[in-house]
Design a protein around this motif. Sequence first.
Motif, mmCIF file in Angstrom:
data_model
loop_
_atom_site.group_PDB
_atom_site.id
_atom_site.type_symbol
_atom_site.label_atom_id
_atom_site.label_comp_id
_atom_site.label_asym_id
_atom_site.label_seq_id
_atom_site.Cartn_x
_atom_site.Cartn_y
_atom_site.Cartn_z
ATOM 1 N N LEU A 134 13.797 -9.701 -0.366
ATOM 2 C CA LEU A 134 13.566 -8.425 -1.063
ATOM 3 C C LEU A 134 12.135 -8.267 -1.579
ATOM 4 N N GLY A 135 11.272 -9.211 -1.286
ATOM 5 C CA GLY A 135 9.900 -9.154 -1.805
ATOM 6 C C GLY A 135 9.842 -9.765 -3.187
ATOM 7 N N SER A 162 12.736 -9.644 -6.743
ATOM 8 C CA SER A 162 13.962 -9.034 -7.283
ATOM 9 C C SER A 162 14.227 -9.623 -8.658
ATOM 10 N N ARG A 202 14.166 -3.989 -5.368
ATOM 11 C CA ARG A 202 13.392 -4.743 -4.387
ATOM 12 C C ARG A 202 11.969 -4.196 -4.362
ATOM 13 N N LEU A 203 11.106 -4.895 -3.631
ATOM 14 C CA LEU A 203 9.729 -4.433 -3.497
ATOM 15 C C LEU A 203 9.681 -3.376 -2.388
ATOM 16 N N SER A 204 9.160 -2.196 -2.724
ATOM 17 C CA SER A 204 9.019 -1.156 -1.695
ATOM 18 C C SER A 204 7.866 -0.246 -2.102
ATOM 19 N N ASN A 205 6.672 -0.781 -1.998
ATOM 20 C CA ASN A 205 5.478 -0.038 -2.402
ATOM 21 C C ASN A 205 5.570 0.413 -3.871
ATOM 22 N N ASN A 206 6.216 -0.412 -4.680
ATOM 23 C CA ASN A 206 6.406 -0.066 -6.097
ATOM 24 C C ASN A 206 5.868 -1.177 -7.009
#
Length: 238
Positions: free
Chosen positions: A137-138, A140, A58-62
């Motif tokens: 999830l931003g 995926s 998922r997207l998490s500052n990545n």
Amino acid sequence: MLVIKVGGSALSDKATGKMHTRQVASNLAKELGNEKAVLILGAGFVGHTLAKKYGLRRLSNNQKEWALLKHAVDKVENSFVELLVNYGLAPFPLSLPSLFTLHNGSISWFNGKIIRGYLEKGFLPVLHSDAPLDVKLGVSILSGDKAAVEIANYLGADIVFGTDVDGLLDKNRKVIKAISKAEAAKLDFWKVNDVSGGMENKINEALKAKGKVYIINLRKPGMLKAVIAGKNPGTLLF
Ligand SMILES: Nc1ncnc2c1ncn2[C@@H]1O[C@H](COP(=O)(O)OP(=O)(O)OP(=O)(O)O)[C@@H](O)[C@H]1O
Ligand SMILES: [Mg+2]
């Protein structure tokens, strides 16, 4: 009409990273003939290694890691498309994230018109497993297997899952020649054969296909040609 998943396992050796793009492109160029087809490339060694390394779910500052993954798989697609062009085909890369959105990993929106349009104009649309927007999830991962089934159902096409194995293998590693989707749904030997979940996931997606699904070895000359000739050289899921 065929949707051909050019599996990452066909394009690359997942254990060593050795690429087999030339062999697969050559087989496609020699065997497709006049068959209308859409190609969906899998992530293969490059994509799976990066996705695992960065834990990309998922997207998490990545964003940078997602961009690296996207760029790496784009490069594989580019080199494959270059081979196809040199073999005289008319591949036309389209972007999966422009045609799909997701909701927690499931397809929530799909626009197949663009794919159909390029097909009708005589092109060979090429897509690869990718990272569309995901409302939960931003972004995926949308696997090539899932995308292939959605696109084939939209186009009314049969599916070829091209891999590095000759078909779906039973407990004794013998090719299962033909199996109904209802029977395939009951298979229970995955944990023995499939550590990565690759084939189990593929079969789970294949169960949603409206048309026929063939599993073949795309590195072996002649198997795709046999499917196009109406034969069943690997496994047929009906
Ligand atoms: N019962 C089985 N029959 C056939 N293959 C199996 C079975 N169990 C496990 N496998 C493995 O599943 C692999 C195919 O799934 P995998 O996801 O690795 O390939 P792929 O979908 O072509 O690659 P990608 O996901 O990169 O597109 C085969 O290479 C094989 O080693
Ligand atoms: Mg796979």
